[in-house]
Design an enzyme around this catalytic site. Structure first.
Site, PDB file in Angstrom:
ATOM      1  CD  GLU A 197       0.137  -0.884   6.996  1.00 47.33           C
ATOM      2  OE1 GLU A 197      -0.790  -0.437   6.165  1.00 47.33           O
ATOM      3  OE2 GLU A 197       0.039  -1.068   8.157  1.00 47.33           O
TER       4      GLU A 197
ATOM      5  CG  ASN B  71      -1.913   5.015  10.436  1.00 51.46           C
ATOM      6  OD1 ASN B  71      -2.348   5.639   9.307  1.00 51.46           O
ATOM      7  ND2 ASN B  71      -2.442   3.854  10.499  1.00 51.46           N
ATOM      8  CD  GLU B  72      -6.916   4.110   9.632  1.00 48.87           C
ATOM      9  OE1 GLU B  72      -7.042   3.017  10.298  1.00 48.87           O
ATOM     10  OE2 GLU B  72      -7.083   4.220   8.508  1.00 48.87           O
TER      11      GLU B  72
ATOM     12  CE1 TYR C  75      -7.538   1.702   1.929  1.00 49.36           C
ATOM     13  CE2 TYR C  75      -8.077   2.723   3.830  1.00 49.36           C
ATOM     14  CZ  TYR C  75      -7.122   2.278   2.885  1.00 49.36           C
ATOM     15  OH  TYR C  75      -5.623   1.975   3.365  1.00 49.36           O
TER      16      TYR C  75
ATOM     17  CD  GLU D  20      -3.785   4.259   5.254  1.00 48.01           C
ATOM     18  OE1 GLU D  20      -4.951   3.502   5.369  1.00 48.01           O
ATOM     19  OE2 GLU D  20      -2.833   4.347   6.205  1.00 48.01           O
TER      20      GLU D  20
ATOM     21  CD  GLN E 120      -0.688  -0.947   2.087  1.00 51.05           C
ATOM     22  OE1 GLN E 120       0.305  -1.524   1.980  1.00 51.05           O
ATOM     23  NE2 GLN E 120      -1.339  -0.633   3.352  1.00 51.05           N
TER      24      GLN E 120
END
Ligand code: AHR
Length: 495
Positions: A25, A172-173, A239, A295, A344
């Protein structure tokens, strides 16, 4: 002595190589400094891409790379990142540190980086602050071979041939930084945007809808019901955060309780995938829509003294165990999980590579990806592992995480992590359904260190794999003692 029974006769699903994918990103030093230094840099580069980083990524066989975000994707306007660099528009990266983004790394540079690494691009489009036209034109720009305004513009910018773009994310999200939408609203918006993400010529797009945040099952239920028929993939973000979002915990300075708590939170991935899969099974019984965990990884407090918006964190042996557990979970769910992208790639969150100026270091997580790469495109085989409980301070986890696969040549690859901090585990591995031939061989590699151990620029090899010594080949399989807090990989050739 614990037993591992591997039934090579029972093949389950093909492990899609994209499970070993990555995410990059425009955030902190992931792109600028980590991947891209520009053609005029003193740091050795090819067309602006760091040679050392590209070489290291080729070694682990990165199959797919997601870009440009993340939250950045929903404020990214791709036309700002094409054409002569000195006339590219500058913008504020509002999500990540409020820095000026000069757009010197755009579509052409990303696709050049993928070419050098030898991976497929996965591009994430802008729904939150973009338009249908903008998204539609991006695909036309990249993939249309005929006469059209966007194909013409691409040619003017020095790329006559179209690129092949298979993976495309529509937002995204969007439940959060991508527009704070409710699931039914997003599902309708998704249906509209994806209509104009066209297939040009031979290029067939695999369309990925924004999926849930962790265990938000309502999101999956609604989006699958309304838009399931219009997608090829549904994303999932989860996460591993040891503390809470205000105090996530240190990346290197943690206790044994913190270690087990972190692993417990990582193991929750299995339950999340299982439950989302159950919902998807109801709307998509023929398994047409893949789950894309685009992610995942650990998220700690940033390294002291670094920009809080850059999400730069160190990476210890704990992260290696986290990576091993997650990758084993994805392998085990490879009937539904067809891609996963660690967050990432470089210098951000659970990175496989850290850089500082011209220096580069490979993290413990990098070594896990290297040890696991032979699972790519192999057939998952059935494993039964006898485990014990381990833990501290009320945080209990199984001591072992395992997965195994057989490749096209009949070679078996077994990966395992010993989660226990204090007990080496003698393991008897029994290959049910096949016996060890006269010339059978078992080779292994071990990544083992104290839980807080990490690599840095002055000690780049404190955590590095070494050959597994003391493997005893038996008639049924082999025996090996797996060290405490370790990740192991065995290659078994039975003839
Ligand atoms: O990876 C960092 C951020 O985490 C991404 O931009 C966003 O999608 C997620 O919340």
């Amino acid at each position: 002595m614990g037993r591992l029974i591997i039934n090579t006769e029972k093949k389950k699903s093909k492990i899609n190589k994209n499970i070993y994918g990555h995410f990059s990103e425009h955030l902190g030093r992931c792109i600028y400094g980590g991947i891209y230094v520009g053609e005029d840099s003193d740091i050795p580069n090819v067309n602006g891409m760091r040679r050392d980083v590209v070489e290291a990524l080729r070694q682990i066989k990165v199959p797919v790379l997601r870009w440009p975000g993340g939250c950045f994707a929903d404020e990214y306007h791709w036309k700002d990142g094409i054409g002569p660099k000195n006339s590219r528009k500058k913008m504020i990266n509002t999500h990540w540190g409020g820095l000026v983004e000069d757009n010197s790394f755009g579509t052409h540079e990303f696709l050049e980086f993928c070419r050098q690494v030898g991976c497929e691009p996965y591009i994430n489009g802008n729904v939150g602050s973009g338009t249908v036209q903008e998204m539609s034109e991006w695909m036309e720009y990249m993939t249309f071979d005929g006469v059209s305004p966007m194909a013409g513009l691409r040619r003017e910018n020095g790329h006559p041939e179209p690129w092949k773009i298979r993976y495309f994310g529509v937002g995204n999200e969007n439940w959060g930084c991508g527009g704070n939408m409710r699931p039914s609203y997003y599902a309708d918006i998704y249906r509209r945007f994806q209509t104009y993400v066209r297939n040009y010529g031979e290029n067939k797009v695999f369309k990925i809808a924004c999926g849930p945040n962790g265990d938000d099952y309502e999101w999956t239920e609604t989006v699958m019901e309304i838009a399931g028929k219009f997608m090829d993939g549904l994303s999932l973000h989860y996460y591993t955060v040891p503390g809470d979002w205000n105090r996530k915990g240190s990346a290197v300075d943690f206790t044994e309780e913190d270690y087990y708590n972190t692993l417990k939170k990582t193991l929750y991935m299995d339950e999340i995938i299982t439950k989302h899969t159950q919902i998807m099974n109801r709307y998509d019984p023929d398994n047409k829509v893949g789950l894309i965990v685009d992610e995942w990884g650990t998220w700690y407090d940033v390294e002291p003294g670094t920009n809080p918006g850059f999400l730069y964190q160190q990476n210890t042996m704990r992260d290696a165990v986290v990576a091993a557990i997650n990758l084993n979970i994805f392998n085990e769910h490879s009937d539904r999980v067809v891609m996963a992208n660690i967050a990432q790639m470089v210098n951000v969150l659970q990175s496989v590579i850290l850089t500082e100026g011209d220096k580069m270091v490979l993290t413990p997580t990098y070594h896990v990806f290297d040890m696991y790469k032979r699972h790519q495109e192999a057939m998952l085989v059935d494993v039964y592992a006898e485990t014990e409980e381990t833990g501290k301070g009320g945080y209990t986890v199984p001591n072992l995480s395992v997965s195994a696969s057989e490749d096209g040549e009949g070679v078996l690859n077994i990966t395992a992590a010993n989660l226990s901090l204090d007990t080496a585990y003698p393991l008897e591995c029994i290959l049910a359904g096949s016996c060890m031939g006269e010339h059978a061989s078992v080779e292994g590699e071990v990544l083992s260190a104290g839980m807080n151990a990490f690599n840095d620029f002055s000690h780049p090899e404190d955590v590095a794999p070494s050959g597994a010594e003391g493997i005893e080949v038996t008639k049924e399989g082999f025996k090996f003692t797996v060290p405490a807090c370790s990740v192991v990989h065995f290659t078994v050739k039975r003839q």
